[in-house]
Design a protein around this motif. Structure first.
Motif, PDB file in Angstrom:
ATOM      1  N   LEU A  52       0.834  -1.407   0.045  1.00 23.69           N
ATOM      2  CA  LEU A  52       0.094  -0.156  -0.030  1.00 23.69           C
ATOM      3  C   LEU A  52       1.193   1.041  -0.431  1.00 23.69           C
ATOM      4  O   LEU A  52       0.408   2.142  -0.623  1.00 23.69           O
ATOM      5  N   ALA A  53       2.378   1.374   0.960  1.00 22.66           N
ATOM      6  CA  ALA A  53       3.094   2.487   1.174  1.00 22.66           C
ATOM      7  C   ALA A  53       3.527   2.173  -0.320  1.00 22.66           C
ATOM      8  O   ALA A  53       3.992   3.326  -0.974  1.00 22.66           O
ATOM      9  N   LYS A  54       3.554   1.626  -0.884  1.00 23.31           N
ATOM     10  CA  LYS A  54       4.783   1.679  -2.576  1.00 23.31           C
ATOM     11  C   LYS A  54       3.511   2.148  -3.633  1.00 23.31           C
ATOM     12  O   LYS A  54       4.316   2.887  -3.997  1.00 23.31           O
ATOM     13  N   ARG A  55       2.076   1.771  -3.208  1.00 22.81           N
ATOM     14  CA  ARG A  55       0.736   2.632  -4.184  1.00 22.81           C
ATOM     15  C   ARG A  55       1.134   3.812  -4.263  1.00 22.81           C
ATOM     16  O   ARG A  55       0.570   4.792  -5.148  1.00 22.81           O
ATOM     17  N   MET A  56       1.161   4.077  -2.762  1.00 22.25           N
ATOM     18  CA  MET A  56       0.798   6.123  -2.709  1.00 22.25           C
ATOM     19  C   MET A  56       2.103   6.850  -3.700  1.00 22.25           C
ATOM     20  O   MET A  56       1.385   7.853  -3.264  1.00 22.25           O
ATOM     21  N   ARG A  57       3.134   5.714  -3.072  1.00 25.04           N
ATOM     22  CA  ARG A  57       3.956   6.736  -3.302  1.00 25.04           C
ATOM     23  C   ARG A  57       3.871   6.931  -5.124  1.00 25.04           C
ATOM     24  O   ARG A  57       3.856   8.231  -5.523  1.00 25.04           O
ATOM     25  N   VAL A  58       3.759   5.904  -5.786  1.00 30.75           N
ATOM     26  CA  VAL A  58       3.310   6.005  -7.525  1.00 30.75           C
ATOM     27  C   VAL A  58       2.132   6.939  -8.060  1.00 30.75           C
ATOM     28  O   VAL A  58       2.375   7.662  -8.489  1.00 30.75           O
ATOM     29  N   CYS A  59       1.211   6.630  -6.643  1.00 27.74           N
ATOM     30  CA  CYS A  59       0.128   7.657  -6.804  1.00 27.74           C
ATOM     31  C   CYS A  59       0.443   9.208  -6.759  1.00 27.74           C
ATOM     32  O   CYS A  59      -0.068  10.221  -7.033  1.00 27.74           O
ATOM     33  N   ARG A  60       1.398   9.575  -5.648  1.00 24.09           N
ATOM     34  CA  ARG A  60       2.151  11.143  -4.761  1.00 24.09           C
ATOM     35  C   ARG A  60       2.972  11.582  -7.093  1.00 24.09           C
ATOM     36  O   ARG A  60       2.575  13.023  -7.354  1.00 24.09           O
ATOM     37  N   ARG A 107     -10.894   6.451 -15.203  1.00 21.60           N
ATOM     38  CA  ARG A 107      -9.808   6.079 -14.233  1.00 21.60           C
ATOM     39  C   ARG A 107     -10.768   5.369 -12.812  1.00 21.60           C
ATOM     40  O   ARG A 107     -10.124   4.288 -12.780  1.00 21.60           O
ATOM     41  N   TYR A 108     -11.131   5.763 -12.048  1.00 19.86           N
ATOM     42  CA  TYR A 108     -12.142   4.968 -10.964  1.00 19.86           C
ATOM     43  C   TYR A 108     -12.357   3.632 -11.327  1.00 19.86           C
ATOM     44  O   TYR A 108     -12.524   2.727 -10.631  1.00 19.86           O
ATOM     45  N   ASN A 109     -13.962   4.003 -12.144  1.00 19.18           N
ATOM     46  CA  ASN A 109     -14.627   3.383 -12.718  1.00 19.18           C
ATOM     47  C   ASN A 109     -13.436   1.785 -13.386  1.00 19.18           C
ATOM     48  O   ASN A 109     -14.058   0.965 -13.388  1.00 19.18           O
ATOM     49  N   GLU A 110     -12.955   2.074 -14.139  1.00 17.98           N
ATOM     50  CA  GLU A 110     -12.194   0.799 -14.639  1.00 17.98           C
ATOM     51  C   GLU A 110     -11.489   0.191 -13.417  1.00 17.98           C
ATOM     52  O   GLU A 110     -11.538  -1.050 -13.639  1.00 17.98           O
ATOM     53  N   GLU A 136     -12.134   1.354  -2.686  1.00 12.54           N
ATOM     54  CA  GLU A 136     -13.105   2.944  -2.102  1.00 12.54           C
ATOM     55  C   GLU A 136     -11.841   3.464  -1.732  1.00 12.54           C
ATOM     56  O   GLU A 136     -11.942   4.353  -1.849  1.00 12.54           O
ATOM     57  N   SER A 137     -11.988   3.008  -0.151  1.00 14.14           N
ATOM     58  CA  SER A 137     -10.729   3.269   0.192  1.00 14.14           C
ATOM     59  C   SER A 137      -8.874   3.751   0.126  1.00 14.14           C
ATOM     60  O   SER A 137      -9.022   5.209   0.159  1.00 14.14           O
ATOM     61  N   ILE A 138      -8.879   2.607  -0.820  1.00 13.86           N
ATOM     62  CA  ILE A 138      -7.738   3.271  -1.818  1.00 13.86           C
ATOM     63  C   ILE A 138      -7.434   4.030  -2.076  1.00 13.86           C
ATOM     64  O   ILE A 138      -6.546   5.188  -2.178  1.00 13.86           O
ATOM     65  N   HIS A 139      -8.452   4.121  -3.000  1.00 13.52           N
ATOM     66  CA  HIS A 139      -8.716   5.498  -3.634  1.00 13.52           C
ATOM     67  C   HIS A 139      -9.328   6.698  -3.457  1.00 13.52           C
ATOM     68  O   HIS A 139      -8.497   7.276  -3.486  1.00 13.52           O
ATOM     69  N   GLU A 140     -10.046   6.369  -2.064  1.00 12.92           N
ATOM     70  CA  GLU A 140     -10.044   7.642  -1.447  1.00 12.92           C
ATOM     71  C   GLU A 140      -8.823   8.625  -0.371  1.00 12.92           C
ATOM     72  O   GLU A 140      -8.378   9.616  -0.403  1.00 12.92           O
TER      73      GLU A 140
END
Length: 354
Positions: free
Chosen positions: A285-293, A311-314, A338-342
């Motif tokens: 999750l931490a790795k995913r958030m780094r990519v999101c940033r 993209r969210y719907n996909e 949904e929580s991860i996306h928020e």
């Protein structure tokens, strides 16, 4: 706030849990006494009956009030069972104390009203009597805890909670959705607080009572409060969700009561595996958030909006299908993502504001 609690003696054994049983409403002296004697003969320790019945609309049977308390006192004298009923006003409390009622509970409508709860708390100041609080109608854990805190601040230390399910506009199998995660979180926050389940109000139909009772035992709840009537089909209120004392006895005889404290080497090893997997999840999750940033920085530099609906719907569609293939419900997977996306959106907005 930490509650100051004293232990509640809930009579139970390895075969049967603590049970409060009796009719939804105290209708007549004969109905109350017949039901009580049948339940006492089958080992019930605590008899319940509604004396004041708040109805959604006026015109229905709203209980007999004080005359019904006389019948409960008679039940106590003749069967030696403890007796309990619901209270909603200080006047109810005063009358229950006058007639020697052993246990009180607060209903879902009342627990949702802080003014009503404070009035009850004030009426119970200096009184040593067990009080159970039903969850509020809506799934609001803080409101439930607040109701318990008000009573505790007034000196009520023998407290318990009743999980009776939560109202929903969606018409589903249950009258009130169990939402087990809410009472489980209540137990996590206040481990010393006994929590019993009300399968009658959760299910709304008598055929759902047995499976709901077993679910409550599987989840480690402390007992049950079940509506039982000598002639359920002729009950003046909530006829569909009441069972005879004989049927209740049969349901209880089939229950498997779980032991929360038993631990074996096998489950200890499995829990270690869970801990390792959870650590890996947190790292991913931490790795995913780094990519999101990084994506957020790109959006900021190219004047793009943070939220990209397509993209969210996909993501939801793709991961929902993937979850189903892995034996998980699409609804569960959707909630997770949904929580991860928020959180991803929150972090990107934070980046935009820098």
């Amino acid at each position: 706030m930490e509650l100051e609690l004293e232990p509640l003696r809930l009579p139970s054994d390895n075969e049967r849990p603590f049970v409060i049983a009796g009719p939804c409403s105290a209708e007549t002296e004969e109905q109350v006494m017949n039901t009580a004697k049948d339940l006492a003969m089958r080992g019930c320790h605590n008899f319940r009956a509604g004396v004041w019945k708040p109805r959604t609309k006026p015109g229905g049977f709203e209980g007999h009030g004080e005359p019904a308390l006389v019948w409960l006192k008679q039940v106590k004298e003749e069967t030696k069972m403890l007796v309990s009923t619901e209270v909603a006003t200080p006047e109810h409390v005063e009358l229950c104390l006058k007639y020697g009622i052993d246990l009180l509970w607060v209903g879902a409508r009342t627990s949702a009203n802080p003014f009503a709860m404070q009035a009850l708390a004030d009426a119970l100041k200096g009184v040593d009597i067990p009080v159970f609080v039903k969850n509020p109608v809506n799934p609001d854990l803080e409101l439930w805890i607040g109701a318990l805190e008000r009573l505790n601040q007034a000196g009520v230390k023998r407290l318990g909670a009743i999980h009776r399910g939560f109202s929903s506009y969606d018409k589903k199998i249950y009258r009130n959705l169990p939402m087990w995660q809410i009472p489980i979180e209540l137990h996590r926050r206040i481990p010393a607080l006994p929590i019993i389940t009300d399968p009658s109000h959760i299910g709304g139909r008598r055929e759902l009572i047995a499976p709901l009772c077993q679910q409550a035992m599987d989840l480690g709840f402390d007992g049950l409060i079940v509506e039982s009537h000598c002639d359920p089909d002729k009950a003046w209120s909530d006829a569909k969700q009441q069972v005879t004392p004989d049927v209740l006895d049969y349901i209880l005889s089939l229950l498997i009561v779980r032991d929360e404290k038993v631990t074996t080497e096998g489950i200890t090893q499995l829990r270690k595996q869970i801990d390792e997997i959870d650590n890996q999840l947190m790292e991913m999750l931490a790795k995913r958030m780094r990519v999101c940033r990084e994506i957020g920085q790109y959006k900021k530099e190219h004047n793009m909006t943070v939220r990209q609906s397509s993209r969210y719907n996909e993501i939801l569609e793709k991961r929902g299908a993937q979850g189903a293939l892995c034996g998980m419900s699409a609804e569960f997977v959707a909630k997770v993502f949904e929580s991860i996306h928020e959180e991803s959106v929150r972090q990107q907005i934070e980046l935009f504001n820098q």
